[in-house]
Scaffold this active site. Structure first.
Site, short mmCIF file in Angstrom:
data_model
loop_
_atom_site.label_atom_id
_atom_site.label_comp_id
_atom_site.label_asym_id
_atom_site.label_seq_id
_atom_site.Cartn_x
_atom_site.Cartn_y
_atom_site.Cartn_z
CE LYS A 22 38.35 38.33 47.48
NZ LYS A 22 38.81 39.16 46.33
CG ASN A 23 40.09 42.06 48.28
OD1 ASN A 23 40.35 41.01 47.69
ND2 ASN A 23 38.98 42.73 48.08
CB CYS A 117 36.25 42.05 34.77
SG CYS A 117 35.79 41.99 36.48
NE ARG A 122 37.70 44.88 38.86
CZ ARG A 122 37.81 43.92 39.76
NH1 ARG A 122 37.21 42.78 39.58
NH2 ARG A 122 38.53 44.10 40.85
CG ASP A 306 34.38 44.46 47.30
OD1 ASP A 306 34.00 44.53 46.11
OD2 ASP A 306 35.58 44.40 47.61
NE ARG A 398 37.55 34.63 42.40
CZ ARG A 398 37.56 35.70 41.63
NH1 ARG A 398 36.67 35.84 40.69
NH2 ARG A 398 38.47 36.64 41.80
N1 EPU Z 1 40.26 51.36 37.11
C1 EPU Z 1 40.69 51.85 35.90
N2 EPU Z 1 41.98 51.63 35.53
C2 EPU Z 1 42.84 50.95 36.32
C3 EPU Z 1 42.40 50.44 37.56
C4 EPU Z 1 41.10 50.67 37.94
O1 EPU Z 1 39.93 52.47 35.16
O2 EPU Z 1 44.01 50.76 35.92
C5 EPU Z 1 38.86 51.60 37.53
C6 EPU Z 1 38.09 50.28 37.70
O3 EPU Z 1 37.58 49.83 36.46
C7 EPU Z 1 37.01 50.70 38.66
C8 EPU Z 1 37.72 51.70 39.55
O4 EPU Z 1 38.86 52.14 38.82
O5 EPU Z 1 35.98 51.33 37.98
C9 EPU Z 1 38.18 51.19 40.90
O6 EPU Z 1 38.81 49.95 40.77
P1 EPU Z 1 40.02 49.47 41.70
O7 EPU Z 1 41.25 49.49 40.88
O8 EPU Z 1 40.01 50.22 42.97
O9 EPU Z 1 39.61 47.97 41.95
P2 EPU Z 1 40.61 46.78 42.10
O10 EPU Z 1 41.83 47.26 42.77
O11 EPU Z 1 40.73 46.05 40.84
C10 EPU Z 1 39.90 46.06 44.52
C11 EPU Z 1 39.34 44.82 45.15
C12 EPU Z 1 37.92 44.60 44.68
C13 EPU Z 1 37.09 45.82 45.07
C14 EPU Z 1 37.72 47.10 44.49
C15 EPU Z 1 37.05 48.38 44.93
C16 EPU Z 1 41.31 43.46 45.47
C17 EPU Z 1 42.08 42.25 45.10
N3 EPU Z 1 40.18 43.67 44.78
O12 EPU Z 1 39.83 45.83 43.12
O13 EPU Z 1 37.42 43.45 45.36
O14 EPU Z 1 35.78 45.71 44.59
O15 EPU Z 1 39.11 47.18 44.90
O16 EPU Z 1 37.04 48.48 46.32
O17 EPU Z 1 41.68 44.18 46.38
C18 EPU Z 1 36.09 41.52 45.67
O18 EPU Z 1 36.79 41.23 46.66
O19 EPU Z 1 35.00 40.94 45.43
C19 EPU Z 1 36.52 42.58 44.76
C20 EPU Z 1 36.06 42.71 43.53
#
Ligand code: EPU
Length: 421
Positions: A22-23, A117, A122, A306, A398
């Site tokens: 998915k990701n 969220c 996030r 995850d 999802r």
């Molecule tokens: N963060 C910030 N500011 C930002 C972006 C992130 O503070 O602008 C913080 C987040 O709040 C979190 C940390 O940085 O505390 C890491 O978040 P990240 O941005 O890496 O997460 P994401 O990109 O939103 C992806 C996956 C998630 C997975 C995380 C961590 C996708 C579509 N989603 O999310 O997947 O948990 O990386 O590996 O790739 C899932 O599939 O169930 C899922 C939640």
């Protein structure tokens, strides 16, 4: 709303084949915005989140078709709108992935702010920081962020203060069409980022360093179409391997990349499960009583957040006390409250859960507010005494393709109760 009914107590045995990730699929789909030539994608998982991304891309001017051979054909046919509306972003946070490619290709992107969220605040500040570093002007307008640049973004240095997966992906998709060279520092090293970089290169981009924390991108004028295959879903694979270990069964997952699962496989072995890697498969079996083993989540190649919830379910069966430390998201322990209702003995102090095993879990009606927490409850249900009913199955839909089918193929007793409310 649908529910899942699980009869626990039977070891899972057999083979399943990994679905596409998915990701990895979601950012590659968003990359379709970067060209008007088609992408033909194999192994795109048939999931609710993929449907949501397709709806969003359609809104932004894409047409797509699932072909009889199972591939997905997608092409940008017009530029109707450059706005990702609230309705879609609120159902799927990953909608923010259109921000980078829209800004890069159209010079303007409007994306609804995702809002609260279930697994923490996030925010998207790091995504915006990246686009600003590439010359976009960011403004906030009635709950929408707008990124604007002249004709093209310009290459620059994006230095992330913290690792962000989709933030890195947005920066990458913005940089590939920017004028000049971009350096992305402290980039995420997740296999899904590597897969996106590979997809962009197949479309004519010049990205180097994928899989390290320093990405170098030489911007190009235009990208073209490509035919690609989505990588296997390491989180789905990990979930079925944990299912094998928690039930004391024997599960083989085929069509996966074992190296993507190093941290989980080490943790399973440390718990006393049998683990055997093949070239593109992993076999896990129950090899006697499970031992406690502490884990802390971390960006790749660390233990994935995850899989934290699923591993925590496993630890309820280990003989002794283990801790699970969640370092990525601040509010990702809701499954603990539900596991406690099934009889688990777990204490939470801040970002640390202390799990005291082994517990004979009892089947119960449970519910969760996010995808991986729901997977944890399914695993708990498989080992619990009696019947477990998992509510709000839409979370699982999802991110898990044919979850019931795969668990049934492994001999698990699980069925879906269709619901109207
Ligand atoms: N963060 C910030 N500011 C930002 C972006 C992130 O503070 O602008 C913080 C987040 O709040 C979190 C940390 O940085 O505390 C890491 O978040 P990240 O941005 O890496 O997460 P994401 O990109 O939103 C992806 C996956 C998630 C997975 C995380 C961590 C996708 C579509 N989603 O999310 O997947 O948990 O990386 O590996 O790739 C899932 O599939 O169930 C899922 C939640």
């Amino acid at each position: 709303m649908d529910r899942l009914r699980i009869q626990g107590g039977r070891p899972l045995e057999g083979e399943v084949v990994a679905a596409g990730a998915k990701n990895a699929a979601l950012p590659i789909l968003a990359a379709a915005l970067l060209t008007d030539e088609p992408l033909v994608l194999a192994r795109v998982p048939r999931l609710k989140d993929v449907e949501t991304m397709l709806r969003l891309l359609q809104y932004l001017g894409a047409e797509h078709e699932w072909r009889p051979d199972g591939t997905l054909w997608i092409r940008m046919a017009g530029e109707e709108s450059s706005t990702a509306p609230y309705d879609l972003v609120k159902t799927m946070r990953a909608s923010v992935l259109v921000l980078g490619p829209l800004a890069a290709r159209r010079g303007v992107a409007r994306v609804s702010l995702p809002g609260g969220c279930a697994i923490g605040a996030r925010p998207v500040d790091l995504h915006l920081h990246a686009l600003e570093a590439l010359g976009a002007e960011i403004s906030l307008d009635h709950g929408y962020v707008e990124a604007r640049c002249g004709r093209r973004l310009r290459g620059g240095i994006v230095a992330f203060p913290a690792v962000t997966v989709t933030g890195t992906e947005n920066a990458l998709m913005a940089a590939v069409l920017a004028r000049g060279t971009t350096e992305i520092r402290n980039a995420a090293r997740e296999p899904e980022v590597v897969a996106l970089a590979g997809a962009l290169n197949a479309m004519g981009a010049k990205v180097e360093g994928a899989g390290t924390s320093l990405l170098r991108v030489q911007g190009v004028e235009r990208l073209h179409g490509a035919t690609l295959s989505v990588i296997p879903d390491r989180i789905e694979v990990g979930t079925y391997l944990i299912a094998g270990a928690i039930t004391g069964g024997k599960v083989t997952v085929k069509g996966c990349v074992p190296d993507h699962l190093d941290a989980l496989l080490a943790a399973l072995a440390a718990c006393g499960a049998g683990v055997e890697r093949g070239a593109d498969s992993v076999h896990v079996w129950g090899a006697g009583p499970l031992r406690p083993h502490d884990v802390a989540t971390a960006p790749y190649p660390g233990f994935p957040t995850d899989l934290q919830a699923q591993f925590l379910a496993l630890l309820t069966q280990a003989e002794g006390t283990a801790t699970v430390t969640e370092t990525i998201f601040e509010n990702r322990f809701q499954h603990v409250l539900e596991l406690q209702r099934m009889g688990a003995r777990i204490e939470i102090a801040g970002s640390v859960a202390r799990v005291h095993g082994p517990t004979r879990l009892q089947g119960a009606e449970v519910m969760s507010t996010d995808l991986r927490a729901s997977a944890c409850l399914v695993l708990a249900g498989l080992v619990a005494e009696g019947e477990t009913v998992v509510h709000r199955v839409y979370h699982l839909d999802r991110g898990y393709e044919d979850l019931e089918g795969k668990i049934r193929a492994l001999g698990g007793r699980i069925s879906r109760i269709r619901g109207t409310v």
